[in-house]
Design a protein around this motif. Structure first.
Motif, PDB file in Angstrom:
ATOM      1  N   CYS A  49       0.948  -0.968  -0.134  1.00  0.00           N
ATOM      2  CA  CYS A  49      -0.050  -0.028  -0.063  1.00  0.00           C
ATOM      3  C   CYS A  49       1.004   1.230   0.035  1.00  0.00           C
ATOM      4  CB  CYS A  49      -0.827   0.158   1.339  1.00  0.00           C
ATOM      5  SG  CYS A  49      -1.791   1.267   1.519  1.00  0.00           S
ATOM      6  N   ASP A  50       0.897   2.180  -0.935  1.00  0.00           N
ATOM      7  CA  ASP A  50       1.291   3.243  -1.229  1.00  0.00           C
ATOM      8  C   ASP A  50       2.941   3.276  -1.070  1.00  0.00           C
ATOM      9  OD1 ASP A  50      -0.774   5.322  -1.212  1.00  0.00           O
ATOM     10  OD2 ASP A  50      -0.914   5.596   0.946  1.00  0.00           O
ATOM     11  N   HIS A  51       3.466   2.155  -1.730  1.00  0.00           N
ATOM     12  CA  HIS A  51       4.733   1.891  -1.658  1.00  0.00           C
ATOM     13  C   HIS A  51       5.847   2.823  -2.236  1.00  0.00           C
ATOM     14  CE1 HIS A  51       4.042   1.143  -5.986  1.00  0.00           C
ATOM     15  NE2 HIS A  51       5.327   1.094  -6.014  1.00  0.00           N
ATOM     16  N   GLY A  52       5.193   3.628  -3.238  1.00  0.00           N
ATOM     17  CA  GLY A  52       5.904   4.809  -3.734  1.00  0.00           C
ATOM     18  C   GLY A  52       6.430   5.679  -2.487  1.00  0.00           C
ATOM     19  N   TYR A  53       5.460   6.029  -1.740  1.00  0.00           N
ATOM     20  CA  TYR A  53       5.852   6.822  -0.517  1.00  0.00           C
ATOM     21  C   TYR A  53       6.626   6.402   0.434  1.00  0.00           C
ATOM     22  CZ  TYR A  53       1.656   9.438  -2.433  1.00  0.00           C
ATOM     23  OH  TYR A  53       0.837   9.853  -3.389  1.00  0.00           O
ATOM     24  N   TRP A  54       6.564   5.174   0.762  1.00  0.00           N
ATOM     25  CA  TRP A  54       7.271   4.322   1.791  1.00  0.00           C
ATOM     26  C   TRP A  54       8.718   4.298   1.386  1.00  0.00           C
ATOM     27  CZ3 TRP A  54       5.923   3.445   6.623  1.00  0.00           C
ATOM     28  CH2 TRP A  54       4.718   3.239   7.035  1.00  0.00           C
ATOM     29  N   GLY A  55       8.877   3.991  -0.054  1.00  0.00           N
ATOM     30  CA  GLY A  55      10.381   3.705  -0.332  1.00  0.00           C
ATOM     31  C   GLY A  55      10.934   5.219  -0.736  1.00  0.00           C
TER      32      GLY A  55
END
Ligand SMILES: [Fe+2]
Ligand SMILES: [Fe+2]
Length: 256
Positions: free
Chosen positions: A124-130
């Protein structure tokens, strides 16, 4: 047969086996965070007080989990690639394509790191976490691009031949529409000076992996060395705003 004698259900049996396994880890007991249970549809917290009462001679794990590959005292990004990321193929093949397409090292690095959120942490929302994980260590353009690919993935750009991915139709259904926050993010990104950098992540994002393609992490060690400011103390120990994320990845079953 009274209530207490009823045979265990399969899931109770599985829980019992898992608990037994956990207890036998060593004298230290690994615990699961609430998030791990939610993936199985449960919202629950292991009760430390009750567990301690039932197992007075046990302690909780407060460091490395012996079931996971050991990490060095001063871990580098490459150590996380090798010991914590569930899959490297997608990242390596995307970075290799970016290199082949003649992009500069910032874009190649962005492609190499664009899905580390998924590979190591959460979908979920992996771009933000990364982006948040790498922000203290890379050029702002790189983390911006990683963050924004989250939204740009869902919007075509004919000027660079990027179409809405067929894979998304297969995965989410033909009628899936991105949420308003993704649409807003896309509109913000569209007019940004680094729009094309984030867009290039999408263009080089490979969905159909070639099982015969030979891409090696070693091919990117120099690019990482030149473009990722590896902290001397090791990722997780440099007191940066994302150090805790790297520590959590290193010690996902610490009690606190
Ligand atoms: Fe992605
Ligand atoms: Fe991707």
């Amino acid at each position: 047969m009274n209530e207490h004698m009823r045979p265990m259900t399969l899931s109770e049996r599985a829980d019992e086996i898992e608990e037994k396994m956990m207890n036998e880890l060593a004298e230290r007991v690994a615990t699961k965070s609430v998030l791990f249970g939610m993936a199985d549809g449960k919202i629950e917290l292991q009760n430390g007080v009750a567990f301690k009462a039932a197992n007075p001679d046990k302690y909780f794990l407060m460091g490395a989990d012996p079931r996971l590959p050991a990490m060095p005292a001063k871990p580098t990004l490459i150590d996380f690639f090798k010991n914590r990321f569930a899959s490297l193929n997608h990242l390596l093949q995307s970075a290799a394509l970016a290199l082949k397409n003649g992009h500069n090292e910032k874009i190649v690095l962005a492609c190499l790191l664009h899905d580390i959120g998924v590979a190591s942490f959460i979908r979920c929302d992996h771009g933000y976490w990364g982006a948040q994980m790498i922000e203290p260590y890379v050029d702002e353009e790189v983390s911006w691009a990683v963050r924004m690919h989250q939204a740009l993935r869902f919007f075509p750009d004919e000027s660079v031949g990027y179409e809405y991915p067929q894979q998304y139709i297969n995965n989410f259904g033909a009628d899936y529409k991105p949420e308003p926050y993704i649409v807003r993010e896309y509109e913000r990104a569209r007019n940004h000076k680094w729009y094309m950098s984030a867009r290039m992540i999408c263009v080089n994002d490979i969905y159909s992996f070639d099982p015969n393609a030979k891409v090696n992490l070693d091919d990117f060690v120099d690019i990482v060395g030149r473009n990722f400011r590896q902290p001397e103390e090791g990722l997780g120990f440099d007191d940066s705003p994302s150090a805790h994320m790297w520590r959590t990845l290193m010690w996902p079953t610490r009690f606190l």
